[in-house]
Write a protein that holds these residues in place. Structure first.
Motif, mmCIF file in Angstrom:
data_model
loop_
_atom_site.group_PDB
_atom_site.id
_atom_site.type_symbol
_atom_site.label_atom_id
_atom_site.label_comp_id
_atom_site.label_asym_id
_atom_site.label_seq_id
_atom_site.Cartn_x
_atom_site.Cartn_y
_atom_site.Cartn_z
ATOM 1 N N LYS A 122 3.545 34.126 40.663
ATOM 2 C CA LYS A 122 3.807 33.587 39.335
ATOM 3 C C LYS A 122 2.736 32.558 38.968
ATOM 4 O O LYS A 122 2.977 31.350 38.978
ATOM 5 C CB LYS A 122 5.197 32.960 39.272
ATOM 6 N N ILE A 123 1.564 33.035 38.666
ATOM 7 C CA ILE A 123 0.457 32.144 38.313
ATOM 8 C C ILE A 123 0.752 31.458 36.982
ATOM 9 O O ILE A 123 1.218 32.092 36.029
ATOM 10 C CB ILE A 123 -0.849 32.944 38.211
ATOM 11 N N ASP A 124 0.486 30.165 36.926
ATOM 12 C CA ASP A 124 0.607 29.413 35.682
ATOM 13 C C ASP A 124 -0.624 29.756 34.829
ATOM 14 O O ASP A 124 -1.698 29.186 35.005
ATOM 15 C CB ASP A 124 0.665 27.911 35.961
ATOM 16 N N GLU A 125 -0.449 30.697 33.931
ATOM 17 C CA GLU A 125 -1.583 31.221 33.170
ATOM 18 C C GLU A 125 -2.156 30.184 32.206
ATOM 19 O O GLU A 125 -3.369 30.153 31.968
ATOM 20 C CB GLU A 125 -1.173 32.485 32.423
ATOM 21 N N GLU A 126 -1.314 29.327 31.657
ATOM 22 C CA GLU A 126 -1.806 28.311 30.724
ATOM 23 C C GLU A 126 -2.721 27.318 31.428
ATOM 24 O O GLU A 126 -3.822 27.012 30.959
ATOM 25 C CB GLU A 126 -0.630 27.584 30.078
#
Length: 383
Positions: A32-36
């Motif tokens: 669950k990469i923090d894309e922001e």
């Protein structure tokens, strides 16, 4: 930003490369990469001169390539070199190379990979690669434009490294190298050997998975404090690698913006041969002190996972090494239940050996898990 020649190619790459293996995540879940946050970090890096981004098929549970592809949209892709790697452990036939490359091109939303690497070459994978025709694949992929430059990343001994270097007209190689690992795997001799053959050398694990970014116990902190120039341990570690003229790119797995900013600032002035004799002496003293304390040479790459028994092996190794490095081994048994809840039950290990088959450091993981279990349960006198 400082730029260096990429071997004998026409490419000039930023001395700092952005490693996409330790990105910020949600809920401590690597998938669950923090894309922001990742986009903010990547865009800042590009605007400040970083032009080399390194990912791989399995990073972040196969999500790293996907996210990198997203954040490079909007004109950023054209400003950078993208490096990714073929999952060599999954190869069975010649067609597999093309299948994985096509998947990676789609994930990265691009029509070509600038720097493509055979991932984590070692003796066993090397034989598979030779049998399945890696050379024919690379020749074809370069000819049709799907990849620009061909290379490999490496985890084995020096003799194997030299064999691989000499086996194909590579453009680049990627090795583990830091002030703790001068004689580990390819080491300094391998670095110079590859450079002498015209290969660009990319360095991974310059801070040993972040461990060399810590101040360490009092005796190590005193060495840093005595240095003629005040720098963070992370900057000292990176500058030691950049000090080598044979190095083209140093990869840093940056997980927060402060690390991006610090590393970019350091890269601007960390020229080859710029460390003075007194500065090198400080690093040597720190290295010698650490070598007396580290129990397990794990870099936290997580290739050993998932464990069928749910044991988070790198977390246990990290806890054990930290206890040793920070003079806390005698308190280790008291923290066993807390470690067990977070990192899995060591007593559940059935010694299947799957972890050792995947370990690029060739660690005797089962032996270390037993040693840690005995230490955690207070079953032997601790050193």
């Amino acid at each position: 930003m400082q730029y260096r020649q990429f071997g004998t190619t026409d490419a000039r790459v930023s001395a700092l490369g952005f490693g996409m293996m330790r990105l910020p995540v949600h809920d401590n879940d690597p998938a669950k990469i923090d894309e922001e946050k990742t986009a903010e970090m990547v865009h800042y890096a590009i605007e400040h001169g970083v032009n080399y981004f390194d990912t791989a098929y399995p990073y972040h549970r196969e999500q790293s390539e996907v996210v990198l592809g997203k954040v490079l949209q909007g004109g950023y892709r054209e400003r950078v070199y993208v490096a990714t790697k073929c999952p060599t452990w999954m190869l069975e036939t010649r067609d597999d190379y093309d299948r994985f490359l096509d998947i990676q091109l789609k994930r990265l939303q691009t029509d070509h990979i600038d720097m493509y690497l055979m991932h984590a070459i070692g003796k066993e994978r090397w034989q598979i690669m030779r049998k399945t025709g890696f050379d024919r694949f690379l020749d074809a992929a370069k000819a049709d434009g799907r990849i620009t430059y061909a290379g490999f990343s490496f985890h084995d001994d020096l003799a194997m490294f030299k064999e691989a270097v000499d086996a194909y007209p590579w453009n680049h190689c990627q090795i583990q190298y830091n002030y703790m690992d001068e004689n580990y795997q390819a080491g300094t001799e391998g670095l110079r050997y590859a450079h002498g053959k015209g290969l660009a050398v990319i360095v991974m694990e310059p801070l040993r998975g972040g461990r060399l970014a810590q101040r360490g116990p009092d005796e190590i902190s005193r060495f840093w404090d005595s240095a003629p120039v005040k720098r963070s341990p992370a900057e000292w570690g990176l500058r030691w690698v950049w000090n080598h003229p044979e190095v083209s790119v140093v990869l840093s797995g940056m997980g927060e913006m402060s690390q991006v900013v610090e590393n970019i600032n350091a890269a601007e002035t960390a020229l080859p041969g710029s460390l003075t004799a007194p500065e090198l002496k400080v690093i040597e003293s720190v290295r010698d002190s650490y070598l007396k304390r580290v129990k397990v040479g794990c870099t936290g790459c997580e290739y050993c996972l998932p464990c069928p028994q749910g044991i988070k092996i790198p977390e246990w190794f990290d806890a054990y090494n930290r206890a040793s490095m920070y003079d806390a081994l005698k308190d280790f048994p008291k923290k066993y239940e807390a470690y067990k809840a977070d990192s899995g039950d060591l007593e559940a290990c059935v010694s299947c050996g799957l972890c050792e088959d995947q370990c690029p450091q060739n660690l005797t993981i089962r032996h270390y898990l037993k040693e840690i279990r005995e230490a955690a349960l207070g079953q032997k006198e601790l050193p």
